[in-house]
Each structure stands twice: as C-alpha cells, then as structure tokens.
Design an enzyme around this catalytic site. Structure first.
Site, PDB file in Angstrom:
ATOM      1  N   ASP A 149       0.861  -1.163   0.000  1.00  0.00           N
ATOM      2  CA  ASP A 149       0.000   0.000   0.000  1.00  0.00           C
ATOM      3  C   ASP A 149       0.912   1.232   0.000  1.00  0.00           C
ATOM      4  O   ASP A 149       2.119   1.122   0.223  1.00  0.00           O
ATOM      5  CB  ASP A 149      -0.951  -0.010   1.207  1.00  0.00           C
ATOM      6  CG  ASP A 149      -2.196   0.841   0.946  1.00  0.00           C
ATOM      7  OD1 ASP A 149      -2.130   1.756   0.097  1.00  0.00           O
ATOM      8  OD2 ASP A 149      -3.229   0.606   1.589  1.00  0.00           O
TER       9      ASP A 149
HETATM   10  C1  BGC Z   1      -5.124   3.119  -0.060  1.00  0.00           C
HETATM   11  C2  BGC Z   1      -5.174   2.119  -1.188  1.00  0.00           C
HETATM   12  C3  BGC Z   1      -5.026   2.823  -2.512  1.00  0.00           C
HETATM   13  C4  BGC Z   1      -3.740   3.606  -2.501  1.00  0.00           C
HETATM   14  C5  BGC Z   1      -3.420   4.312  -3.804  1.00  0.00           C
HETATM   15  C6  BGC Z   1      -3.965   4.083  -0.178  1.00  0.00           C
HETATM   16  O1  BGC Z   1      -4.122   5.162   0.682  1.00  0.00           O
HETATM   17  O2  BGC Z   1      -5.049   2.440   1.166  1.00  0.00           O
HETATM   18  O3  BGC Z   1      -6.360   1.392  -1.135  1.00  0.00           O
HETATM   19  O4  BGC Z   1      -5.062   1.908  -3.564  1.00  0.00           O
HETATM   20  O5  BGC Z   1      -3.827   4.575  -1.478  1.00  0.00           O
HETATM   21  O6  BGC Z   1      -4.189   5.420  -3.994  1.00  0.00           O
END
Ligand code: BGC
Length: 735
Positions: A275
């Site tokens: 993540d």
């Molecule tokens: C989230 C993810 C997301 C990523 C990219 C993160 O803050 O937890 O689910 O895909 O950002 O935007």
C-alpha cells in the site's frame, strides 16, 4: 499404450501428488522467465517500485521519473520497452476510476461512479460483481491504465471500520465469490486486478502504527479464507498488502503472511505490491514484498524510499540475492502477460450510457429493505399522496464514501462539503460528495400524482411540521465514512437521529433511507415503518432508491454484515485506541479469531438487530424439499417458490449450524434466484469442504472430524426455515 496416454497418466499422478501449479508446466511462466532473463539489473530495479503521479496532492513538483505524457495516477512503474514489457500504470479502484480533486488529470471528464463494494456484496450476485469489475476496467483501459487497484477483500469484521464500504461482506465465502468475479471481470478486459488490503487490515485508526493481534488458525478460517477463495477462482495479477502490523510484523514485511501462506501454501504466482506508504525498510523484499508503491509516500511516512537506492545497495553488498530480484520481476511480467497487457491494441470505445446502466442495475440489486411494517412500501403510485422528503441532501443527490476510492462523475459532483479532520494526512481531505440525479427528482418522475415537498432537516421541530401534514415522510439519513478514520460509535452525525425521532412522532408512516457504509444503531427503529439501506449507491443511486420506494424495482439485497443493537453487542464493546493521537503505536485484539460477524453472534448466543443475510422483498418465497448428502462434503438440494404476486429475486442461504452438540455457524452456500409469481426453482449447493473444517495450524492442514453436521436452509443467519443433518467422514487436507 501411446506416448500421449503415458504422459497423461504421469501428469495425473503428479497432479495428485503435487499442487496444481507445480504439476502443470505453464507457457506464461516460461515466457516471463525468458523475458526476465534478458533484462539488465537497472531494468529490473525500474519495475519494482512505483511513483505516484499526484504532485499537487503531495504538495510537490511532478516527479521527473514519470515520462512526460504519461496519464497520471496513483502509481507508475517502468516497463522494459525493448522487451515488450509495458510500463505499469496503476489506478484506483473499486467504485470506478479515480482522479482525486482532479489533480492527477485536470482534463479528465470524469468516470462512472459505481456503487460501493458493500452494496455489490449485498446483491449476493457474483456475476454482478463481474459486470461492475469489467465496466470499471473498461474505463481504466481507455485511459491507458493497465493495473486496477481493486477489489478489496478484507472482511467487515469490525463495525466501526471506516473502510468497510470498500469490502463485500463479513463472510469469507461470500467475499471470496464476489472478489473472484470482480477480478475475473477486470482481468477479462486486459487489466491486472489487485486484491487488497492483504490481510487483517480491518481498522483504519493509526493504521501505520497499529498491531492487529489475531490467531493464525482463526485467520485461515475467516479473513485469509476469503482471500484464498478469491485467488483460486481468479488468479489476480497482484495483491496489495496493507498498512498495519499483524502479530508484530508489518503486513508488507510479514514473512508468514506473504512467503509462507500466500506464496508457498497457496502457490500464488502474481506479485505483491505495498500500500502507499507501507514500506519502512528495504528488507521487506526478503519477506515477500515484490514492489514498493508510491515511493514519495514512503518518503513522507518513513523518511526514505525503500526499493530504490537502499535495495540497490543491499544488492551490491550481497544482502539481497539476485534470485529474489528476478523472482520479483518475473511475477510482474507474468501477471502482465497473463491478462494480455503486453498486447493491447487500441481500446474499445466506451458507451457511457451503458456504463451508467450497469451502475444502476448494481444499485437496484444491492439496496436492502430492512423493515417494511404494514407494507408501508412501495408507495402508492396512483394516489395523490403528499410525500415529505426530509434531509440527507436528497434534493441534491446521493452520497459517496471518501478517501482514495472516491470517484468524480462526468459533469462533476452535485455538491461537495469538506468535513476535515485530524486523522493524519488524509483528514483534511475528508469530504461529503454528492452525485446527481437527486432522489427527490427521481421520485417525482415515478410518482406523477404525488405532491412531493422537501425539508432540509435543519431542526427536528421544522422537519416535524412538514411530516405532520404529509401522508408519508421519507427521511434520508447519511454518514460519511472512508479512508484513514473510523466511526467511534453507531450513531448518525449532525443530529439526524433526533430528526428521525421527531418525524416519526409527527407521522405514523415514516420511512428511513440510510446511506452509510456500515450498520448504524437506529434507536428509532421501532417507531418507523420502513427502513431501506442504500449503502453508498453510486451515481445511479438516486434513481435506484426512487425505484425501490415506488415499487418499480422489487428489492432483493441482503445485508452482508450483521447489525448490532449497540456496541455492547460486538466483540469489542470499547475501542480505547480511537482516543489515541495519530502517530501513536496501538494494539488491536481480534479475539474472536475465525468467529467473525454472524459466526460470533451464534457462538456467543447473541441476537443481532438485523442478521447477516436478512433482506425483505415485495413478494414472498417458500422453501421446500430440503435434501442433504454427506460423505466428503455437504450437498444440499431444495426448491424455492415465489408465492406472491410480483416477480422478485430471493437469496436462499445454506448454513452449517453445528457439529454434533457443538455450535458452529458457517455460510456454506447461497444462490440469487429470480422468480416470476408462482414459479419454482430447484437449487443445489455443494459446500467447499474448508467451510466444514477447522484449520489445524500445527499440521498446516484442514481437519474435518467425523460427526453429525447440522444444516439449515435459511432466509438469514438467524432465520432457518428447514433443517437437516449430514454425516461427514474424518479427513485432513491441504492447503
Ligand atoms: C489506499 C489504497 C489505494 C492507494 C493508492 C492508499 O491510501 O489504502 O487502497 O489503492 O492509497 O491510492
């Protein structure tokens, strides 16, 4: 015997002895290996980190590592053009293609805003999840994005979790089935799907410093089983590990979770991406992480990038083996090849009206009618009803979840109200987003004889005045939920509970339409006649809600989460970590282990307010002729009949309720059945044996004890209609 027969016999033996992925030589593996072998180390290192394309969101200059002209998004990772390996262009996510605050792509006209996954989960219709996945991926592909950061497959195991709207259900079988079909839909369009947030990422607060404590066998029987089922049925090209720790180790640096379970026990062939901001150390590469995402966010979070200079240095110093680097890259190339992302022609044109129809159909199938006393719904369409619509910005639109998954629809939001907040970096961006068309306008179209008046729910007394002079009062109640924050309790914000109390006291025909991502406590539940749960219904939600209220659509959604009466009736009555400041290390125990959701209610003998699987219809269904077979697994056959006067869809559910004298509740299967009045259908459900087994962590196998397995054919986890018993044989099996 011919050579071919000999070979097939040998393969058959190998298949029995070895896991399927070892036994079957896979041409895609070979191609990926051949390509990877020709790369330079510099090319390899270019693929294993992604760069976020959002300069303004980060308050930074655009990163020069992203070539000019690249469509900006959450992640860009270099390809190897000379070998035909495309760059990875990664975009969010499960409610449609995102473009937060228009900052990635100022010229993007907007995308279709699909309903939240919890609504799709409520349909209990995996083929719907597939259609939605396909539709989102089409809009990703037309923009050049070949990796979609969806779907979410965590279980909604904590009712306060702000991100539950991004997940399908509290049950692993339902989650696994829905997530698998979402992945199949996405990958069928030539886009790599990303199953996230692996795993035990069930609470947002202090997520970078949170340690979730859960026993391993329990994880295998619940949260991990959902991921496992989804992976087996769809082979997602990538998996995103989450932010927090699990039993002491970060999810993205968790050798047990990534290397031992995902890659070894399950034989997962794709790649694990982190993540955004989840990689404090380069040595996560040794623990099973294959790609660091959004490196700038790691700099903001931990002070440095992990898989660039630091990993190169470790490689030079011999601490990071060459084989492992190759493995990371091979996994990515393999996943890109497997969906054909290396062979994209021009994207097929998009019919946005057809995309909206899919969003509408999803909302129709996922809205749940929780209560309908005295058949207050559907509203009479042929009488000059005086209808009061109160609150929830229902004259403007329907609401969305907030955070990285929020979608900007074509034509922009109907309204946007900033809520702000102190929850880390995402707090200030927390917003109430509204999508048109509004429920009020859509209701007016369907009820031409009605007189519809709107009240803005300014004060309880004012709303009561309109309710009093109306035949029916419909209160729209909303709660913004989203990323990086949780809900401290189950109440509605902005005094809406008091508005509903006042309206219900003024009008005996009060209906509440909820737009929330989680159950709420509803202290007024016994005072209103109707309750409709619309979740976050997407851009066609206003239309679908009006259709359900007016009876143009017969509701068929079933709640995929249990509704507690209050927090005392949940595994964690108090949640002290919610009071901690952002940045504080916290520990969160999930002592219920595998007994998540309705399983916990059953094992503790509690009754929820609305049970998992509950949902009403404007027609009625009868179940008959339940026949159950045992042996290696349970097979249940039964007949469903529509005994009412309207066409409708039902979701009969088969549960294990106990083994011999021990209570054990597991959803074994379900089917969404559409029936005309008087029509019957015979349904057969065969249980995945893991749902009948316990996971033996010592033996690293599933164990079925012999015994008498009690089975119920039910309308919900609390509403058995027919019961039967099956005898199962003892056995141990992997993985
Ligand atoms: C989230 C993810 C997301 C990523 C990219 C993160 O803050 O937890 O689910 O895909 O950002 O935007």
């Amino acid at each position: 015997m011919s050579t071919r027969t000999n070979l097939s016999a040998l393969l058959a033996v190998l298949t029995v002895v070895l896991p399927a992925w070892v036994a079957q030589a896979d041409p895609i593996d070979d191609r990926a290996s051949q390509t990877e072998a020709q790369m330079t180390d510099d090319e390899r290192f270019g693929m294993i980190h992604s760069i976020m394309g959002a300069a303004s969101i980060l308050g930074k200059e655009p990163d020069p590592r992203i070539p000019k002209g690249t469509p900006m998004s959450a992640g860009y990772a270099r390809g190897v053009p000379r070998l035909g390996v495309p760059a990875q262009l990664q975009t969010d996510a499960s409610m449609g293609v995102t473009n937060p605050s228009n900052s990635y792509r100022p010229d993007d006209p907007g995308a279709t805003a699909f309903p939240s996954s919890i609504l799709v989960g409520s349909s209990f219709n995996p083929s719907l999840a597939r259609r939605v996945g396909e539709a989102i991926a089409r809009e990703a592909r037309v923009r050049g994005f070949n990796v979609l950061l969806a779907p979410g497959a965590n279980l909604t195991s904590e009712v306060r979790n702000g991100r539950n709207y991004k997940y399908f259900a509290e049950d692993p079988w339902l989650t696994g089935m829905m997530a698998a079909e979402a992945v199949n839909g996405i990958q069928g369009v030539g886009v790599v799907a990303t199953l996230k947030h692996y795993a035990a990422n069930n609470f947002e607060h202090n997520r970078h410093w949170q340690d979730a404590i859960v026993d391993r066998a329990g994880l295998r029987e619940a949260e991990l089983l959902g991921f496992q089922i989804a992976i087996e049925r769809s082979q997602p090209g990538s998996i995103m590990c989450g932010y927090n720790k699990l039993n002491g180790d970060y999810l993205c640096g968790n050798d047990w979770l990534l290397n031992q379970v995902l890659k070894k026990a399950w034989g997962y062939k794709g790649w694990v991406m982190s993540d955004w901001g989840a990689v404090p150390k380069w040595d996560f590469a040794l623990k099973g992480l294959d790609q660091e995402s959004g490196v700038q966010v790691d700099v903001m979070q931990w002070g440095s990038e992990a898989f660039t200079d630091k990993l190169r240095a470790a490689h030079r110093d011999g601490e990071f083996p060459k084989d492992r680097l190759s493995d990371m890259v091979r996994r990515m190339v393999r996943s890109l090849y497997a969906v054909g992302a290396d062979k994209w022609g021009p994207p097929p044109p998009i019919d946005m009206a057809a995309q909206n129809e899919i969003a509408l159909e999803a909302a129709r199938q996922g809205i749940v009618l929780l209560k309908n006393q005295g058949a207050v719904l559907p509203l009479a369409i042929d009488r000059p009803l005086k209808v009061a619509v109160i609150g929830g910005h229902a004259q403007t639109g329907v609401i969305s979840g907030t955070g990285s998954g929020a979608v900007m629809p074509v034509g922009g939001y109907a309204g946007q109200i900033n809520i702000g907040g102190a929850h880390g970096k995402m707090g200030p961006a927390r917003s109430l987003f509204l999508f048109r068309p509004s429920p009020v306008d859509e209701l007016a179209k369907l009820l031409p004889s009605a007189e519809i008046e709107y009240d803005g729910a300014y004060t309880p007394a004012e709303s009561a005045l309109l309710a009093q002079r109306s035949d029916v009062a419909i209160v729209f109640a909303i709660r913004v939920e989203g990323e990086a924050f949780d809900l401290p309790d189950l109440s509605l914000p902005w005094g809406q509970d008091a508005i509903i109390e006042a309206v219900a006291a003024a009008n005996p025909n009060t209906v509440v339409v909820l737009q929330t991502g989680n159950p709420v406590s509803m202290p007024w539940r016994d005072k209103v006649k109707g309750i409709v749960q619309a979740w976050f219904p997407g851009q066609a939600g206003g239309t679908a809600i009006a259709e359900v209220l007016a009876g143009k659509v017969n509701p068929s959604g079933r709640t995929p989460v249990s509704w507690p009466v209050d927090l005392a009736d949940t595994p964690r009555p108090t949640m002290p970590i919610l009071g901690t400041k952002w940045g504080m290390p916290v520990t969160l125990r999930f002592d219920e282990g595998g007994e998540v959701g309705y399983r916990w209610y059953a094992s503790t003998g509690r009754t929820p307010m609305y049970a998992f699987g509950h949902g009403l219809s404007y027609t009625s269904f009868d179940y008959a002729d339940l026949k159950v077979d045992g042996g290696e697994t349970v097979t249940a056959t039964f007949t469903v009949t529509n005994t009412g006067t309207r066409a409708g869809a039902d979701v009969p559910q088969v549960y294990l309720t106990g083994v011999d004298e021990t209570k054990r509740m597991r959803l074994l299967g379900f089917e969404r059945v559409e029936l005309q009045p008087g029509e019957s259908k015979t349904v057969t459900v065969t249980a995945d044996p893991r749902l009948l087994a316990r996971f033996d962590d010592k033996a690293q196998q599933w164990r079925i004890e012999d015994g008498n397995y009690r089975i119920a054919l039910a309308r919900s986890a609390q509403a058995p209609v027919l019961t039967a018993e099956a005898q199962l044989d003892a056995r141990l099996f992997g993985n």
